[in-house]
Design a protein around this motif. Structure first.
Motif, PDB file in Angstrom:
ATOM      1  N   THR A  98      36.936  45.858  98.108  1.00 36.91           N
ATOM      2  CA  THR A  98      37.258  46.289  96.747  1.00 36.91           C
ATOM      3  C   THR A  98      36.040  46.162  95.857  1.00 36.91           C
ATOM      4  O   THR A  98      35.320  45.159  95.904  1.00 36.91           O
ATOM      5  CB  THR A  98      38.442  45.487  96.165  1.00 36.91           C
ATOM      6  OG1 THR A  98      38.804  46.049  94.900  1.00 36.91           O
ATOM      7  CG2 THR A  98      38.126  44.015  96.019  1.00 36.91           C
ATOM      8  N   ILE A  99      35.795  47.192  95.080  1.00 29.78           N
ATOM      9  CA  ILE A  99      34.757  47.193  94.056  1.00 29.78           C
ATOM     10  C   ILE A  99      35.462  47.382  92.722  1.00 29.78           C
ATOM     11  O   ILE A  99      36.186  48.366  92.532  1.00 29.78           O
ATOM     12  CB  ILE A  99      33.739  48.329  94.267  1.00 29.78           C
ATOM     13  CG1 ILE A  99      33.028  48.171  95.620  1.00 29.78           C
ATOM     14  CG2 ILE A  99      32.720  48.365  93.124  1.00 29.78           C
ATOM     15  CD1 ILE A  99      32.174  49.368  95.991  1.00 29.78           C
ATOM     16  N   GLN A 100      35.294  46.429  91.830  1.00 27.40           N
ATOM     17  CA  GLN A 100      35.961  46.514  90.534  1.00 27.40           C
ATOM     18  C   GLN A 100      34.970  46.174  89.429  1.00 27.40           C
ATOM     19  O   GLN A 100      34.125  45.288  89.577  1.00 27.40           O
ATOM     20  CB  GLN A 100      37.172  45.575  90.489  1.00 27.40           C
ATOM     21  CG  GLN A 100      38.221  45.901  91.555  1.00 27.40           C
ATOM     22  CD  GLN A 100      39.459  45.025  91.473  1.00 27.40           C
ATOM     23  OE1 GLN A 100      39.859  44.593  90.398  1.00 27.40           O
ATOM     24  NE2 GLN A 100      40.083  44.769  92.619  1.00 27.40           N
ATOM     25  N   GLU A 101      35.079  46.895  88.319  1.00 27.68           N
ATOM     26  CA  GLU A 101      34.253  46.656  87.148  1.00 27.68           C
ATOM     27  C   GLU A 101      35.145  46.551  85.917  1.00 27.68           C
ATOM     28  O   GLU A 101      36.234  47.142  85.876  1.00 27.68           O
ATOM     29  CB  GLU A 101      33.223  47.773  86.971  1.00 27.68           C
ATOM     30  CG  GLU A 101      32.246  47.885  88.134  1.00 27.68           C
ATOM     31  CD  GLU A 101      31.313  49.076  88.009  1.00 27.68           C
ATOM     32  OE1 GLU A 101      31.263  49.691  86.908  1.00 27.68           O
ATOM     33  OE2 GLU A 101      30.636  49.405  88.991  1.00 27.68           O
ATOM     34  N   TYR A 102      34.665  45.823  84.910  1.00 23.60           N
ATOM     35  CA  TYR A 102      35.466  45.526  83.731  1.00 23.60           C
ATOM     36  C   TYR A 102      34.606  45.602  82.471  1.00 23.60           C
ATOM     37  O   TYR A 102      33.376  45.642  82.535  1.00 23.60           O
ATOM     38  CB  TYR A 102      36.071  44.115  83.837  1.00 23.60           C
ATOM     39  CG  TYR A 102      36.742  43.823  85.150  1.00 23.60           C
ATOM     40  CD1 TYR A 102      38.090  44.085  85.338  1.00 23.60           C
ATOM     41  CD2 TYR A 102      36.015  43.295  86.214  1.00 23.60           C
ATOM     42  CE1 TYR A 102      38.710  43.815  86.551  1.00 23.60           C
ATOM     43  CE2 TYR A 102      36.618  43.032  87.431  1.00 23.60           C
ATOM     44  CZ  TYR A 102      37.959  43.300  87.601  1.00 23.60           C
ATOM     45  OH  TYR A 102      38.557  43.048  88.815  1.00 23.60           O
ATOM     46  N   GLY A 103      35.269  45.580  81.325  1.00 18.13           N
ATOM     47  CA  GLY A 103      34.594  45.491  80.046  1.00 18.13           C
ATOM     48  C   GLY A 103      34.553  44.066  79.545  1.00 18.13           C
ATOM     49  O   GLY A 103      35.110  43.142  80.154  1.00 18.13           O
ATOM     50  N   GLU A 104      33.926  43.867  78.388  1.00 16.96           N
ATOM     51  CA  GLU A 104      33.754  42.514  77.861  1.00 16.96           C
ATOM     52  C   GLU A 104      35.092  41.853  77.538  1.00 16.96           C
ATOM     53  O   GLU A 104      35.227  40.629  77.611  1.00 16.96           O
ATOM     54  CB  GLU A 104      32.879  42.547  76.609  1.00 16.96           C
ATOM     55  CG  GLU A 104      32.548  41.170  76.079  1.00 16.96           C
ATOM     56  CD  GLU A 104      31.466  41.177  75.022  1.00 16.96           C
ATOM     57  OE1 GLU A 104      31.022  40.078  74.630  1.00 16.96           O
ATOM     58  OE2 GLU A 104      31.054  42.274  74.588  1.00 16.96           O
ATOM     59  N   ASP A 105      36.107  42.642  77.227  1.00 18.73           N
ATOM     60  CA  ASP A 105      37.408  42.074  76.909  1.00 18.73           C
ATOM     61  C   ASP A 105      38.047  41.346  78.085  1.00 18.73           C
ATOM     62  O   ASP A 105      38.968  40.551  77.902  1.00 18.73           O
ATOM     63  CB  ASP A 105      38.350  43.170  76.405  1.00 18.73           C
ATOM     64  CG  ASP A 105      38.596  44.264  77.432  1.00 18.73           C
ATOM     65  OD1 ASP A 105      37.670  44.554  78.228  1.00 18.73           O
ATOM     66  OD2 ASP A 105      39.703  44.839  77.456  1.00 18.73           O
ATOM     67  N   ALA A 106      37.550  41.615  79.277  1.00 21.38           N
ATOM     68  CA  ALA A 106      38.125  41.001  80.484  1.00 21.38           C
ATOM     69  C   ALA A 106      37.371  39.757  80.937  1.00 21.38           C
ATOM     70  O   ALA A 106      37.749  39.151  81.949  1.00 21.38           O
ATOM     71  CB  ALA A 106      38.144  42.021  81.626  1.00 21.38           C
TER      72      ALA A 106
END
Length: 499
Positions: free
Chosen positions: A244-252
């Motif tokens: 799994t490759i996952q990316e997020y924003g600063e809120d996470a």
């Protein structure tokens, strides 16, 4: 662990008596010239000098620009016998030298040298698989992608580097992080045998019955005992990986760090699973981007061990079953992109404290935002009790001697920049900040003194965090196999054992 360039890549003893020691003060320009001349006389087609066509490539064949150096000559041996001859000639001439496998260590001077001799092992490319015993014999010139590619036709896999172009020998000699450490131990724990050129030019095979003391010392003892010219590794059957490759924003960020800590605390040896956890911060655009590269030994997708991450609001989520080579082939460490400084410490996986440290780090990055080419990353890596337990129970052990009663988390600053003029500034910044955080952890009872060589700044002392009795044992073994201190005084780069 080399997480610095991950996102852009996905987008594309006591010592012997003093009288017997070789002294570095005796290592003269004349000695280096004599060694280069002697090597050229015996191997005229395998020695490069500054005027040779491939000299610049060979002297910069590293991922970290800070490792670039100007050796007086470069020797490219084709066999272990030639390595042995070279070591004998270097000692006879009292010539300082460096040894490079795949250039894994980014400690300047650990795999290159100014005004000395570089022994570059890239032609020792042995890759011999024994399917019956599920082992592979590996030369020190290989990268991990070579090993995985050689094993794949047999349905086999092994514990090695997480990115494909990491060099094999550096990773194996200092420990070795892989996605499946929790089940199989560290990379060093999966080495069954070493062929070693000693300081006197002789060659020995070290395993559980032949030179067992040296066999033990090479598991985490780094470049203190000789030049390894062959590793025999234990492999295991492996079908598809659940990735799994996952990316997020600063809120996470808070949820992401909490998920990392939960992952570490819930890790056992039952299901092999691990990840690269990193948070990028662009000090110019102020964009924060947490990311996950997760792998589990299962045929279920998405991988269940990463359910806490999948539940977060992601900006990108790609989960799929992949074969081992397909997964690793997308994870490259490009050469010569950055000057790189690592600093890290180890602590209990306390989410609230790590969230605070992330904010402290982010604010501190803003203070050096004017550094040209600044590329900062906040990295987290799991060091679960089950990984340490392998060495505690396999009848061999390793130099680290980690206690297997606690799950630990390593937090790391991985900082890239462009100009040598900023080297001291960035290094001092990183050292001060990581030391401040470690002091807080010590006061709160959260700290471990363990420091992993592969992600340490050159100012850090990995030996101080290892079992003291193991360090003393390693020193005794060093004295037995290198009584004249060749690998202390002539091959002096990298994390050498205390005197």
């Amino acid at each position: 662990m080399h997480s610095l360039t991950l996102l852009p890549l996905l987008a594309s003893v006591a010592s012997a008596g003093a009288s017997s020691h070789i002294r570095r003060s005796n290592a003269t320009t004349t000695g280096v010239a004599g060694a280069c001349a002697a090597l050229t006389a015996q191997f005229p087609d395998q020695v490069l000098t500054a005027t040779s066509a491939n000299y610049t490539f060979e002297s910069t064949d590293y991922w970290d620009v800070r490792s670039d150096a100007n050796p007086s000559c470069i020797f490219l041996p084709d066999t272990a016998d030639q390595v042995a001859t070279a070591v004998s000639l270097l000692v006879t001439n009292d010539a300082p030298f460096a040894v490079r496998g795949g250039g894994h260590m980014n400690f300047p001077g650990s795999n290159n040298i100014d005004n000395g001799v570089l022994v570059a092992l890239e032609n020792l490319m042995q890759l011999d698989v024994d399917n019956a015993t599920q082992t592979i014999d590996v030369g020190p010139g290989t990268r991990w992608v070579d090993v995985y590619d050689a094993l794949a036709p047999y349905g086999l896999y092994c514990i090695g580097g997480r990115m494909k172009t990491i060099g094999v020998p550096g990773l194996l000699l200092i420990g070795g992080w892989h996605y499946f450490n929790n089940k199989y131990g560290y990379a060093m724990d999966n080495v069954l045998e070493y062929d070693v050129v000693l300081a006197n030019g002789t060659q020995v095979t070290a395993n559980s019955t032949s030179h067992p003391d040296l066999f033990w010392a090479l598991k985490g003892g780094a470049s203190n005992f000789g030049v390894v010219t062959r590793f025999r590794l234990q492999a295991f059957e492996q079908g598809l990986l659940s990735t799994t490759i996952q990316e997020y924003g600063e809120d996470a960020v808070a949820g992401y760090i909490s998920a990392v800590c939960d992952f570490v605390e819930s890790t056992t040896s039952e299901v092999a699973a691990g990840a690269v956890f990193s948070i990028q911060y662009n000090a110019t655009t102020k964009v924060v981007a947490p990311s996950l590269l997760g792998v589990e030994q299962t045929n279920v997708s998405p991988p269940p061990r990463f359910a806490n991450f999948t539940a977060l609001n992601s900006t990108l989520a790609i989960s799929q079953l992949m074969n081992t080579t397909a997964w690793h082939n997308q994870l490259d460490t490009p050469n010569q992109m950055f000057r790189v400084q690592f600093s890290h410490r180890t602590m209990k996986p306390d989410a609230g404290q790590i969230i605070q440290y992330f904010q402290m780090w982010k604010d501190a990055v803003d203070e050096i935002a004017d550094v040209a080419g600044l590329y900062p990353t906040f990295v987290l890596n799991a060091a679960p009790a089950s990984a340490a337990r392998v060495a505690q129970t396999n009848g061999v052990g390793n130099v680290w001697g980690l206690d297997d009663s606690e799950n630990w988390l390593i937090f790391q600053f991985s900082t890239g920049w462009a100009d040598a003029a900023d080297d001291i500034r960035v290094t001092s910044w990183s050292e001060r900040l990581i030391t401040q955080m470690h002091t807080i952890n010590q006061e709160k009872g959260l700290a471990s003194e363990f420091v992993y060589m592969g992600d340490a700044g050159e100012w850090q002392d990995p030996w101080a965090g290892m079992a003291p009795e193991n360090v003393a044992k390693a020193q005794e073994i060093r004295t037995a196999y290198d009584p004249n201190g060749v690998f202390r005084y002539l091959n002096y780069g990298g994390f050498k054992l205390p005197y």
